[in-house]
Design a protein around this motif. Structure first.
Motif, mmCIF file in Angstrom:
data_model
loop_
_atom_site.group_PDB
_atom_site.id
_atom_site.type_symbol
_atom_site.label_atom_id
_atom_site.label_comp_id
_atom_site.label_asym_id
_atom_site.label_seq_id
_atom_site.Cartn_x
_atom_site.Cartn_y
_atom_site.Cartn_z
ATOM 1 N N ASP A 1 0.857 -1.171 0.000
ATOM 2 C CA ASP A 1 0.000 0.000 0.000
ATOM 3 C C ASP A 1 0.902 1.232 0.000
ATOM 4 O OD1 ASP A 1 -1.608 2.139 0.567
ATOM 5 O OD2 ASP A 1 -2.820 1.083 2.057
ATOM 6 N N ALA B 1 0.020 4.041 2.590
ATOM 7 C CA ALA B 1 0.263 3.716 3.992
ATOM 8 C C ALA B 1 1.754 3.556 4.279
ATOM 9 C CB ALA B 1 -0.495 2.446 4.367
ATOM 10 N N SER B 2 2.505 3.080 3.299
ATOM 11 C CA SER B 2 3.926 2.821 3.520
ATOM 12 C C SER B 2 4.825 3.950 3.010
ATOM 13 C CB SER B 2 4.344 1.530 2.819
ATOM 14 O OG SER B 2 3.567 0.468 3.264
ATOM 15 N N ASP C 1 8.358 -2.473 5.441
ATOM 16 C CA ASP C 1 8.306 -2.277 6.892
ATOM 17 C C ASP C 1 8.664 -3.537 7.662
ATOM 18 O OD1 ASP C 1 6.157 -3.812 6.266
ATOM 19 O OD2 ASP C 1 4.671 -2.583 7.297
ATOM 20 N N ARG D 1 3.474 -11.875 9.227
ATOM 21 C CA ARG D 1 2.471 -11.067 8.533
ATOM 22 C C ARG D 1 1.894 -11.817 7.337
ATOM 23 N NH1 ARG D 1 4.779 -8.107 5.143
ATOM 24 N NH2 ARG D 1 3.474 -9.007 3.524
ATOM 25 N N GLN E 1 3.649 3.009 10.088
ATOM 26 C CA GLN E 1 3.524 1.626 9.629
ATOM 27 C C GLN E 1 2.100 1.287 9.200
ATOM 28 O OE1 GLN E 1 2.295 -1.485 11.252
ATOM 29 N NE2 GLN E 1 3.198 -2.708 9.599
ATOM 30 N N ARG E 2 1.153 1.808 9.920
ATOM 31 C CA ARG E 2 -0.239 1.552 9.543
ATOM 32 C C ARG E 2 -1.123 2.688 10.023
ATOM 33 N NH1 ARG E 2 -2.989 0.918 14.043
ATOM 34 N NH2 ARG E 2 -2.196 -0.301 15.803
ATOM 35 N N GLN E 3 -2.314 2.680 9.559
ATOM 36 C CA GLN E 3 -3.251 3.715 9.971
ATOM 37 C C GLN E 3 -3.609 3.553 11.448
ATOM 38 O OE1 GLN E 3 -6.611 3.652 7.442
ATOM 39 N NE2 GLN E 3 -6.951 5.838 7.620
#
Ligand code: ADP
Ligand code: MG
Length: 600
Positions: free
Chosen positions: A424, A427-428, A469, A523, A577-579
């Protein structure tokens, strides 16, 4: 007509079974009777052409044609040809006997295999005319000197042959006296529809004559006698292929590319396959392969001739090796059909490679449409993968396309055997920037199928794909001081829980205090499980927080252990790293305002 003689007969006991079955059984696809009768007319012309070209017959004019004439008043539909014709013996042999034995095979087959899908994939050849007729007349004159013959048969299975009938022209007229319930087969619209479906590419010109429309009588043929697939690909232009595609499949968009297949002995089939534009809607794309038998339409959507991963192809295949009335179950079990599918898949792989090797720029432009299909095909078929694997592209975050080998070659000074990717890019973004600033390229792999596909590549090339990440590449690492601070570690674990790993790692970029990593393995495992509906035990994420001792903020934390600042650093690392969740976000905003106030 003294010397005329008349022979009467009954079409043997078997007809008791035959006629009711013809009537009842082929009900849903009655219209194929016209295909059968017109294709017989075509065959008759082809046979005579062959004899002429072999030099066995001379003086035949090259004005071959077939006429389909509807006469509503008389209630007849007539198919006339000027082909080879039949002598009396031939009528006996081919109309009275052979046709019936073919029909008997059909009945036996029907008794074995009564799955409804095959209905209509059987025809009865000549006898299918009785699906719509009460009576059928065959008036035929052989190309030889033999006298003309008239055969009349009725639906009860009785026939009468008259020898020496008055017909001057070579060829055959099949006159069908249409049953009063079937008069739609005397109307132009129905007839053109059927001819269009089954006879569009038959090799002899076909003219349609209807008494309801005298204006354009015998104007032009309803068919194209030399369809594109019969030509040499070197004689066809790109526009020819596109026009053909649009016409045959009623498409308005251009296809992505085409493949013209001309498989020699022993396969012996021709065809053109088109790769439609897919883009996002892979699931919705339904391909369509039309099967022909010497230019006679057999069936739509023959899935068996393609491997399942090629089902979105559209195209035509002309295969004289398969019987005209081929059944589904025959197709499913035929070794020959399997070999066709293998051949087609090989041709598709060849095409992918040739696009890659010879038309790289065009290939890159197509990649968005091709990628999903290629990855899927690779996963379904190891052989396909082996053939095309070096042509598979990676799209990079800068919009360019490279192969895995090209990627690795370019990166080899910085890192070996690792491809960094983002699923993404938004996001990244933070990580991607970190990599690109360090002169490294990042691939975009944004679909579930990508994750499965890269596993295939990893095993094949013995390399690793790592999400940006998941890891700190060595080239980011500085060689600054080491730091140890158990208290700080404990503080961060307070926010991230016991499962959080906290590490000190000096990074070249001193402006970055902390980076959050998530283990690639755990992951991916979680992603896969999610895909299968999460029925398996929950897999905890393995997060690692990397603190950069070179950063002013971390140095400050080392001295002060200020919890508010630490929390802020932790949240920022997480946010990159993420929302953030809604709660995390509102907490973060409140903390930020507080910090800002303090700094005033
Ligand atoms: P098939 O076409 O599979 O041989 P059919 O039942 O359609 O079976 O036809 C039976 C035979 O009748 C043909 O093989 C051919 O010899 C003969 N026949 C049918 N229609 C014609 C025609 N229009 N001209 C010459 N021969 C014909
Ligand atoms: Mg036939």
């Amino acid at each position: 007509m003294d010397e005329n003689k008349t022979i009467k007969g009954g079409i043997s006991v078997e007809t008791e079974h035959l006629f009711p079955i013809i009537k009842k059984w082929l009900y849903s696809e009655k219209e194929i009777f016209l295909r059968e009768i017109v294709s017989n007319a075509c065959d008759a012309v082809t046979k005579l052409k062959r004899l002429t070209s072999l030099g066995e017959v001379h003086g035949i004019e090259d004005d071959y044609k077939i006429t389909v004439t509807a006469d509503r008043e008389a209630g007849t539909l007539t198919v006339s040809d000027n082909g080879i014709g039949m002598t009396e013996e031939e009528v006996q042999k081919y109309i009275c006997q052979i046709a019936l034995s073919g029909a008997m095979d059909f009945i036996q087959k029907y008794e074995e295999d009564n799955s409804s899908g095959i209905i209509g994939h059987f025809g009865l050849g000549f006898y299918s005319a009785f699906m719509v007729s009460d009576e059928v007349e065959v008036i035929t004159k052989s190309y030889t000197d033999a006298p003309a013959v008239k055969w009349v048969g009725n639906e009860a299975g009785e026939y009468e042959i008259t020898i020496g009938y008055d017909k001057a022209q070579r060829g055959t007229d099949i006159i069908m006296h249409i049953n009063e319930d079937e008069t739609e087969f005397l109307g132009r619209s129905k007839l053109s529809e059927i001819l269009d479906k089954y006879c569009s590419f038959m090799p002899t010109e076909i003219y349609l004559n209807c008494d309801d429309d005298a204006a354009d009588k015998e104007d032009k043929p309803v068919n194209d006698t030399t369809p594109l697939w019969q030509k040499n690909s070197s004689d066809c232009t790109e526009v020819d292929y596109e026009d053909f595609y649009k016409k045959v499949f009623h498409e308005y968009r251009d296809p992505l590319f085409h493949i013209h297949i001309n498989a020699d002995y022993p396969l012996n089939f021709k065809g053109i396959l088109y790769f439609p534009k897919l883009n996002e809607n892979y699931d919705n794309i339904e391909g369509q392969v039309k099967l022909y038998y010497n230019q006679v339409f057999v069936s739509d959507n023959i899935k068996e001739v393609l491997p399942d991963y090629l089902l979105m192809l559209k195209g035509v295949i002309d295969c004289p090796e398969l019987p005209l009335n081929v059944s589904r179950s025959y197709m499913q079990n035929s070794q020959y059909v399997k070999r066709m599918a293998t051949h087609i898949s090989k041709k598709v792989a060849d095409k992918v490679n040739s696009l890659f090797n010879l038309e790289r720029e065009r290939f890159e432009k197509m990649w968005a449409d091709m990628k999903l299909f290629c990855e899927f095909a690779c996963m379904r078929d190891q052989k396909f993968f082996d053939k095309v694997k070096n042509a598979m592209l990676l799209e990079l975050t800068d919009g360019s396309h490279v192969t895995v080998d090209e990627y690795l070659e370019e990166a080899k000074e910085k890192h070996e055997n690792v491809v960094y990717y983002a699923n993404d890019p938004v996001a990244s973004a933070f990580y991607i920037k970190m990599y690109t600033d360090a002169g490294m390229k990042v691939a975009i792999l944004d679909r579930h199928i990508d994750t499965q596909f890269i596993t295939l590549v990893e095993n094949d090339k013995n390399i690793k794909f790592k999400r940006v990440d998941s890891d700190i590449d060595d080239s980011f690492k500085g060689d600054g001081e080491v730091m140890e601070d158990e208290e700080l570690v404990t503080l961060f674990k307070k926010f991230g829980g016991e499962s959080l790993t906290v590490k000190f790692e000096s990074l070249k970029n001193t402006a970055v205090p902390a980076v959050m990593n998530i283990s690639e393995e755990s992951r991916r495992l979680r992603d896969v499980m999610q895909m299968y509906g999460g029925a398996m035990p929950h897999i905890p994420d393995e997060f690692t927080l990397i603190l950069n001792p070179e950063s002013k903020i971390v140095k400050h934390l080392h001295e002060t252990h200020d919890e508010a600042v630490a929390k802020h650093v932790y949240t920022l690392a997480k946010a990159s790293q993420r929302q953030l969740t809604a709660d995390e976000m509102s907490e973060f905003l409140a903390a930020s305002f507080e910090l800002l106030e303090k700094s005033l």
